[in-house]
Design a protein around this motif. Sequence first.
Motif, short mmCIF file in Angstrom:
data_model
loop_
_atom_site.label_atom_id
_atom_site.label_comp_id
_atom_site.label_asym_id
_atom_site.label_seq_id
_atom_site.Cartn_x
_atom_site.Cartn_y
_atom_site.Cartn_z
N LEU A 91 0.82 -1.21 0.00
CA LEU A 91 0.00 0.00 0.00
C LEU A 91 0.85 1.27 0.00
CD1 LEU A 91 -2.77 1.31 0.07
CD2 LEU A 91 -2.75 1.08 2.57
N PRO A 92 1.87 1.38 0.85
CA PRO A 92 2.74 2.56 0.74
C PRO A 92 3.41 2.65 -0.63
CG PRO A 92 3.11 1.43 2.82
CD PRO A 92 2.24 0.53 1.99
N GLY A 93 3.74 1.51 -1.22
CA GLY A 93 4.35 1.52 -2.55
C GLY A 93 3.41 2.08 -3.59
N MET A 94 2.13 1.73 -3.50
CA MET A 94 1.15 2.26 -4.45
C MET A 94 1.06 3.78 -4.33
SD MET A 94 -1.73 -0.71 -3.88
CE MET A 94 -3.02 0.19 -4.72
N VAL A 95 1.01 4.28 -3.09
CA VAL A 95 0.92 5.72 -2.87
C VAL A 95 2.21 6.41 -3.31
CG1 VAL A 95 0.63 7.52 -1.12
CG2 VAL A 95 -0.73 5.42 -1.00
N LEU A 96 3.35 5.81 -2.99
CA LEU A 96 4.63 6.41 -3.35
C LEU A 96 4.83 6.45 -4.87
CD1 LEU A 96 6.96 4.86 -0.63
CD2 LEU A 96 6.56 7.30 -1.00
N SER A 97 4.42 5.39 -5.55
CA SER A 97 4.56 5.38 -7.00
C SER A 97 3.72 6.49 -7.63
CB SER A 97 4.16 4.02 -7.57
OG SER A 97 2.77 3.74 -7.35
N LEU A 98 2.50 6.66 -7.13
CA LEU A 98 1.63 7.72 -7.66
C LEU A 98 2.21 9.10 -7.37
CD1 LEU A 98 -1.04 8.29 -9.07
CD2 LEU A 98 -2.16 8.23 -6.84
N GLY A 121 0.07 -0.44 -13.95
CA GLY A 121 -1.22 0.18 -14.23
C GLY A 121 -1.09 1.67 -14.52
N LEU A 122 -0.19 2.35 -13.79
CA LEU A 122 0.06 3.76 -14.07
C LEU A 122 0.64 3.95 -15.46
CD1 LEU A 122 1.59 5.06 -10.70
CD2 LEU A 122 -0.73 5.41 -11.57
N MET A 123 1.54 3.05 -15.86
CA MET A 123 2.09 3.11 -17.21
C MET A 123 0.98 3.00 -18.26
SD MET A 123 5.50 0.74 -16.98
CE MET A 123 5.47 0.57 -18.76
N ALA A 124 0.07 2.07 -18.05
CA ALA A 124 -1.03 1.89 -19.00
C ALA A 124 -1.92 3.12 -19.03
CB ALA A 124 -1.85 0.66 -18.62
N PHE A 125 -2.17 3.73 -17.88
CA PHE A 125 -3.04 4.91 -17.82
C PHE A 125 -2.42 6.10 -18.54
CE2 PHE A 125 -4.24 8.86 -15.67
CZ PHE A 125 -5.61 8.84 -15.85
N PHE A 158 7.39 4.23 -15.94
CA PHE A 158 8.20 3.16 -16.52
C PHE A 158 9.48 2.95 -15.71
CE2 PHE A 158 11.60 1.97 -19.57
CZ PHE A 158 11.15 0.70 -19.87
N VAL A 159 10.15 4.04 -15.35
CA VAL A 159 11.37 3.94 -14.55
C VAL A 159 11.06 3.34 -13.18
CG1 VAL A 159 13.17 5.30 -13.40
CG2 VAL A 159 12.51 5.83 -15.76
N TYR A 160 9.96 3.76 -12.58
CA TYR A 160 9.58 3.23 -11.27
C TYR A 160 9.30 1.73 -11.35
CZ TYR A 160 7.67 3.49 -6.53
OH TYR A 160 7.46 3.33 -5.18
N TYR A 161 8.61 1.31 -12.39
CA TYR A 161 8.30 -0.12 -12.53
C TYR A 161 9.57 -0.93 -12.77
CZ TYR A 161 6.42 -4.50 -14.23
OH TYR A 161 6.15 -5.84 -14.41
N LEU A 162 10.48 -0.41 -13.58
CA LEU A 162 11.73 -1.13 -13.83
C LEU A 162 12.52 -1.35 -12.55
CD1 LEU A 162 13.27 0.29 -17.15
CD2 LEU A 162 12.21 -1.94 -16.76
N ARG A 163 12.50 -0.35 -11.68
CA ARG A 163 13.28 -0.46 -10.44
C ARG A 163 12.60 -1.33 -9.40
NH1 ARG A 163 15.27 -1.93 -6.80
NH2 ARG A 163 16.53 -0.88 -5.19
N PHE A 164 11.31 -1.16 -9.19
CA PHE A 164 10.65 -1.81 -8.05
C PHE A 164 9.72 -2.95 -8.45
CE2 PHE A 164 11.50 2.61 -6.73
CZ PHE A 164 12.38 2.34 -5.68
N ARG A 165 9.41 -3.10 -9.73
CA ARG A 165 8.52 -4.16 -10.21
C ARG A 165 7.19 -4.18 -9.47
NH1 ARG A 165 10.26 -5.60 -15.17
NH2 ARG A 165 12.53 -5.73 -15.17
N LEU A 166 6.68 -3.01 -9.15
CA LEU A 166 5.41 -2.90 -8.45
C LEU A 166 4.28 -3.00 -9.47
CD1 LEU A 166 4.25 -2.26 -5.56
CD2 LEU A 166 4.05 0.11 -6.35
N PRO A 212 6.05 12.74 -19.73
CA PRO A 212 6.94 12.60 -18.56
C PRO A 212 6.36 11.69 -17.49
CG PRO A 212 5.98 14.80 -18.66
CD PRO A 212 5.67 14.14 -19.97
N ALA A 213 5.03 11.67 -17.33
CA ALA A 213 4.42 10.77 -16.35
C ALA A 213 4.61 9.32 -16.77
CB ALA A 213 2.94 11.09 -16.20
N LEU A 214 4.46 9.04 -18.07
CA LEU A 214 4.67 7.69 -18.57
C LEU A 214 6.11 7.25 -18.35
CD1 LEU A 214 3.85 5.16 -20.18
CD2 LEU A 214 4.32 6.46 -22.28
N ILE A 215 7.07 8.12 -18.63
CA ILE A 215 8.48 7.78 -18.43
C ILE A 215 8.77 7.55 -16.96
CG2 ILE A 215 10.84 8.67 -18.64
CD1 ILE A 215 9.93 10.16 -21.15
#
Length: 364
Positions: free
Chosen positions: A115-122, A184-188, A171-179, A165-168
């Motif tokens: 849950l903190p990861g979801m909030v932090l990624s956003l 889903g944010l990338m898709a949005f 993408f960087v966040y997902y590559l690092r943490f695999r969350l 920039p939000a997509l990038i």
Amino acid sequence: MANGPSSDDLQAAVDAGVIDAAQAEKLRAMRHGPDAAPLGPDGEPSVLADEERFRFLNGFNDVFLTIGVLLIAAAFLTVTSTGLFGISWVATLAVAAATFWILSEILVGRLRAVLPGMVLSLLFVAFAASAVVVQLHWDNFKSSNWDTASELAFWRNPTLVFGLPALIAAFVYYLRFRLPFALGLMAFFGYAVVSKGLYSIGLGLSFAAFGYGIFVLLVALFYDAKDPKRVMRFSDCAFWLHLVAAALIVSPMIMLIKSSTNGLMTSGVVLLTVLALGLFALAIDRRALLVSSLAYFCGAVYDLLSGGVELPHSGNAPSSFTLTLALVGGFVLILGVFWHPLRNRLLPVLNATPIGPYLPQARQ
């Protein structure tokens, strides 16, 4: 691996940072064998386990950590709106994004807090993209008198290129943490980029949304096919992709139906469409498409019961509206209770097709 580490041992290893959650899920699956029953939320076999579950909390400590993250985010928002400490707006946004990344390294990379990861990624994506956008458009307003109305007008500016920039950043966040949530944010934000490009060449937003939604749905089904037993991280990734795809697919589809039909025929076609979506949802064992279509389903049922009479804007609600809510609510409850028995009747037909091996198994 029947005598391997217990679920508690694996969770302790995850909490200590020895292995990550995805590795723990694979070890659980190996320990119970390829033909084991589905795993419950505690990682142990359970005949009542739902195949469409996703990990949201490790414990209440995740809620506690999330509150701390939100308070820090509120502090940064205060700085950006009041100009405290003499820090520029762009610098504050950049520092905030860096702070949320560092917190992600601790809470997501080490503690595997979901849950903190979801909030932090956003928050990271929002602040990082905002820093880029503000920097690019700084010359447009740096000499003006800035107030709340000016700030709102700035962010409502349709010329802002926020999606890329939000997509990038996602993408960087997902590559690092695999969350999975970051996927889903990338898709949005990917839709924000694609729709802007397609609209610029004259393609309507509805067609862009529907086409992009189908693409995201296919990616989600690919993830589901890699994890038909729904015990690995692929299932969580697919869950968020299905949510994004459903929102993009259902609305344009219903709008097309309403623009090409009239009267009660529209309601009938909508009902048939929802039925088709229900069968598809049963086949892939994902409820997102059905949830996205419930509002249209309610509207179609009301039109049929009221004979096409519009719902009054004031006064008491007609009996047909009350009956609509009761019928749709009962339908949802019945479908939820008998979801798996219905799937068990449908799967023998689908298992004879090439897609059968990729579908989630039936459950008693």
